[in-house]
Design a protein around this motif. Structure first.
Motif, short mmCIF file in Angstrom:
data_model
loop_
_atom_site.label_atom_id
_atom_site.label_comp_id
_atom_site.label_asym_id
_atom_site.label_seq_id
_atom_site.Cartn_x
_atom_site.Cartn_y
_atom_site.Cartn_z
N SER A 465 0.83 -1.22 0.00
CA SER A 465 0.00 0.00 0.00
C SER A 465 0.86 1.25 0.00
N GLN A 466 2.02 1.17 0.61
CA GLN A 466 2.93 2.32 0.65
C GLN A 466 3.36 2.75 -0.75
N HIS A 467 3.40 1.77 -1.67
CA HIS A 467 3.76 2.13 -3.05
C HIS A 467 2.68 3.01 -3.69
N LEU A 468 1.43 2.73 -3.35
CA LEU A 468 0.34 3.56 -3.87
C LEU A 468 0.49 4.99 -3.34
N TRP A 469 0.78 5.08 -2.07
CA TRP A 469 0.96 6.37 -1.42
C TRP A 469 2.16 7.11 -2.01
N PHE A 540 2.76 1.10 11.65
CA PHE A 540 2.87 2.53 12.03
C PHE A 540 2.78 3.40 10.77
N GLU A 541 3.52 2.99 9.77
CA GLU A 541 3.57 3.77 8.53
C GLU A 541 2.22 3.73 7.81
N LEU A 542 1.63 2.54 7.74
CA LEU A 542 0.35 2.40 7.04
C LEU A 542 -0.74 3.22 7.73
N PHE A 543 -0.81 3.12 9.05
CA PHE A 543 -1.83 3.89 9.77
C PHE A 543 -1.60 5.40 9.54
N SER A 544 -0.35 5.81 9.60
CA SER A 544 -0.04 7.23 9.38
C SER A 544 -0.48 7.66 7.98
N THR A 545 -0.21 6.80 7.01
CA THR A 545 -0.59 7.09 5.63
C THR A 545 -2.11 7.16 5.49
N LEU A 604 14.43 2.46 8.20
CA LEU A 604 15.48 3.35 7.67
C LEU A 604 15.29 3.55 6.17
N PHE A 605 15.04 2.48 5.49
CA PHE A 605 14.72 2.49 4.07
C PHE A 605 13.96 1.21 3.75
N PRO A 606 12.85 1.27 3.03
CA PRO A 606 12.29 2.41 2.31
C PRO A 606 11.54 3.43 3.18
#
Ligand code: FUC
Length: 828
Positions: A465-469, A540-545, A604-606
């Motif tokens: 999903s982060q790729h979509l974002w 954490f990242e997905l919820f933030s997104t 750290l990455f991605p």
């Protein structure tokens, strides 16, 4: 006397000047971007040169007597529509969780192998069509041989002289025409005579000729793991002769005495999408062929080159050139770790972009483990999609190296998994939303495969999903965001339902979980655990997104509020006793562990949760972890490490990883590196490492994920001078041009597509040409695309010695920009 003396002095001056230029890498003429060799590929597939148009892939061997054109089509996969969920999971979920919380990971693993891991297909295979073989009698003795792949034009050429005649073969996989075409010519009329037939590892293929003197191959793909092969494929070869005669027997075509021949190859299947095989393979293959056949090679070539260069020409990189650049590619690879050859990095970098353009086109299938190039009926890992790192890595260069359209196949696969993964979430875990495990294939299977060590990991939905974002962040395309928002929301909804409270820590964790493919000795050598660091970071990242996307779209306030509440209860990152970033909730990392996956450095990455400037302690812990794991590893692991060391702002170490990755390896040998054709060696060949390294080189020159545009963040000593054009930063900024000398920024030209504040971090003070408004940065970056959620404060072991990393001085500016305007910065 005077004159002589002056001349000597001027001679010295000229020499000194030349040496300076050479040191800056500017003395050598510009080298064309070509892979080239003085010998044919022989039988070695990893010597052959890849061409592709996202639909068809071909490996050109450049063999003189028996030329091989090994063919792939992107939808030729074993099996057919199928699912592989294990419905036993739901009933046993509570027990698996209890065992893990009780510290009985091995027992949980045994149970998971029975109830979570599929009893059905472990994924289907990407299969080859076969090879077109061209046999040339009397060409066993030849001279003046050369084969090359021109990656500035996407043309493969072989030339040689036999019996006093010079022969030329040019091959393309035409972008607009969707066919592979090879033109054979000779400098003496009537010299071309050869036979053509197919060879294939396909079990149910029919090779035939038609009354129109076409050579065809058709069949149905393999049954695999109880799934019936249902993909019908058709390949057609038709030749256009200039002079000479063409005859056919049952399975071969024969050319005699032609001046030149153009071979048109088309291929197609009945595949429409992962649940629909209603296409007509014969008609599609014939349509592509007929359209292409109406055109001469000379007419097709410029439209092919234009279709390719539309993407390729967007980025130019110059790291300098030395004499080594004039050597054949295999010799350059052998010498890369011994002599200065900065242009070889440029070649490898652009080859990564070439491979993405050639294997991933809008509307096609995403690049799989081998892109679109596979000659084996049973390829390693089925040449499918490993979505716990490898498939994502393929798409790391897409946005930042200005190829956003080519992200589409991967983004579409994510949308499709958001469909098929709903049943997986519901049937296996009783959850809403959608879930995918560590692998998928063309049928978008989302069950858990291979074994609990690998398969019990459900964070793919969050990561993909982060790729979509990311596509939204680079483009600012709000309509796209609105369109894909349900996918992001669905992925987040799954975790809302699937998180459970950790009985000891009271944090919300995923259980069962794993840190991809690693298995700590302290947990009985089992991979299974709850709340691994990588999964926590992904959620954490997905919820933030999801929260941010909902806000931009002005919807789902209640859902966002839920996510905010849950996000607060996720485990923070932890720095363990050795000063390392903990991979698991318990402080059990082994400093001697050199596992290729360092999944907990996802932050750290991605992702951008660990940063030199925002989280110095975590940054230091990440360095300790990287150091423990070591450098040399499998190909993709080294590719990831280039990106990580770039994010560590350590250009020399990132460069060391490039050197490790550009170590020559031969098929069958152990250890990661690079094959003669510059394909990445896991080993065996896996394309992710190519793409990972291309992304990493970009990250050395510019980073934009951390709330600012950082120019030259990780420049190695060996690239003291250079220039780059066309790479992209999030928020619609394009680095139109950047030049640096002696490690300092000389000039940067930035085009703002979307407007907004440009926060610029640079290694030395700059001024804005012809404008005011450049100010020292203050406060938060107001640009909406550069909002970064604060990383929760880490928990640090009392035993840990966390050494802050000394950072190079930088200068940070803010400049309000206007969409459509270009801004030039020069050194002060
Ligand atoms: C994962 C990796 C392997 C390999 C495979 C395709 O399982 O751990 O190294 O890349 O995917």
């Amino acid at each position: 006397m005077m004159i002589n003396h002056a001349c000597r002095k001027c001679g010295f001056l000229v020499l000194f000047f030349l040496m300076l230029l050479a040191a800056n890498g500017l003395a050598q003429p510009k080298q064309p971007l070509k892979l080239w060799y003085k010998q044919p590929s022989g039988r070695v597939w990893e010597n052959a040169l890849p061409i592709g148009n996202g639909r068809m892939g071909a490996m050109i061997y450049g063999n003189v007597e028996k030329e091989l054109i090994q063919l792939n089509e992107h939808t030729v996969w074993s099996g057919g529509p199928n699912r592989n969920d294990n419905p036993l999971a739901l009933d046993s979920l509570a027990l698996v969780r209890q065992l893990i919380f009780d510290g009985k990971q091995k027992e949980a693993e045994r149970l998971a192998n029975r109830v979570i891991i599929t009893k059905k297909s472990h994924g289907q295979k990407f299969e080859p069509i076969g090879s077109l073989q061209l046999a040339f009698e009397g060409h066993e003795n030849f001279s003046d041989y050369r084969r090359e792949l021109d990656i500035e034009r996407a043309v493969a050429t072989t030339t040689y002289t036999a019996n006093g005649v010079t022969y030329t073969r040019q091959a393309i996989a035409s972008f607009p025409d969707r066919v592979v075409v090879m033109r054979l010519s000779a400098n003496k009329a009537g010299s071309l005579s050869f036979g053509a037939t197919f060879a294939t590892p396909q079990k149910r293929a029919t090779i035939a000729t038609t009354p129109a003197k076409e050579l065809t191959i058709s069949g149905i793909t393999s049954d695999h793991e109880s799934v019936k092969g249902m993909v019908q494929y058709k390949g057609i070869v038709r030749m256009k002769l200039e002079g000479g005669t063409l005859t056919a027997n049952d399975t071969a075509l024969m050319v005699r005495g032609a001046n030149a021949v153009t071979i048109y190859i088309s291929a197609a299947t009945n595949f429409i999408n992962y649940s629909d095989l209603g296409g007509d393979a014969d008609k599609r293959a014939a349509d592509f062929l007929n359209k292409a056949y109406a055109k001469s090679f000379a007419a097709m070539l410029p439209t092919h080159v234009a279709g390719y260069q539309k993407y390729f020409n967007r980025v130019k990189l110059d790291l300098g050139t030395t004499e080594a650049a004039s050597l054949p590619t295999d010799e350059r690879l052998k010498g890369f770790n011994k002599v200065a050859d900065p242009n070889f990095v440029t070649l490898y970098y652009q080859f990564g972009r070439y491979l993405l353009i050639s294997s991933s086109q809008p509307g096609g299938q995403p690049a799989n483990l081998q892109g679109i190039w596979n000659d084996k009926i049973n390829p390693p890992w089925d040449s499918k999609y490993t979505i716990n790192i490898n498939a994502q890595m393929n798409y790391w260069p897409a946005e930042k190296t200005a190829l956003p359209e080519l992200h589409e196949p991967f983004l579409r696969m994510t949308r499709e998994l958001a469909q098929t993964g709903q049943q997986t979430a519901r049937d296996m875990y009783g959850a809403r939303g959608w879930a995918a495990h560590h692998n998928t294939d063309i049928w978008r299977a989302t069950g858990a495969i291979d074994g609990a060590t690998w398969g019990v990991w459900s964070a793919a939905g969050g990561w993909m999903s982060q790729h979509l974002w990311e596509h939204y962040l680079y483009s600012g395309d709000k309509a796209f965001l609105a369109d894909i928002y349900p996918v992001i929301k669905g992925a987040a909804t799954f975790y809302v339902d699937f998180l459970v409270e950790h009985p000891k820590h009271k944090w919300l964790v995923i259980n069962p979980d794993s840190s991809p493919e690693n298995a700590p000795a302290a947990h009985q050598g089992s991979s299974l655990d709850a709340g691994t660091t990588m999964t926590n970071q992904i959620i954490f990242e997905l919820f933030s997104t999801a929260i941010r996307a909902a806000k931009i779209l002005n919807k789902d306030a209640a859902f966002s509020d839920t996510l905010e509440q849950l996000r607060k209860r996720l485990p923070p990152m932890q720095i363990g006793q050795h000063g390392q970033l903990q991979e698991w909730l318990d402080d059990i990392d082994d400093p001697k562990d050199e596992h290729r996956h360092i999944s907990h450095l996802y932050g750290l990455f991605p992702a951008n949760q660990i940063s030199a400037y925002r989280t110095p302690e975590l940054h230091s812990a990440a360095k300790t972890t990287l150091t423990h794991r070591g450098d040399v590893s499998t190909g993709w692991s080294m590719g990831w490490k280039v990106n990580w060391w770039a994010r560590m702002l350590d250009g020399n170490h990132a460069y060391k990883l490039i050197q490790n990755q550009l170590s020559p390896v031969t098929p069958g040998s152990r250890g990661g590196g690079t094959y003669n054709n510059l394909f990445d060696a896991h080993p065996p060949f896996q394309i992710d490492g190519n793409f990972g390294c291309t992304s990493g080189i970009t990250e050395m020159l510019m980073q934009s994920a951390g709330g600012e545009v950082h120019l030259l963040p990780a420049l190695p000593d060996v690239w003291q001078a250079g220039s780059v054009r066309g790479i992209k930063a999030i928020g619609g900024f394009e680095l139109v041009q950047m030049e640096w000398k002696a490690g300092k920024l000389v000039k940067a030209v930035v085009r703002s597509k979307l407007g907004g504040n440009l926060r610029l971090r640079v290694p030395n003070a700059v001024k804005l040409v012809g404008g005011t408004g450049l100010r020292p940065a203050t406060g938060n970056n107001a640009n909406i695309y550069y909002q970064v959620d604060a990383t929760p404060t880490p928990i640090i072991s009392e035993k840990a010695k966390v050494q802050p990393i000394a950072l190079q001085e930088t200068v940070v500016y803010d400049l309000p920009t206007v969409g459509g305007k270009t801004y030039t910065f020069v050194a002060q």
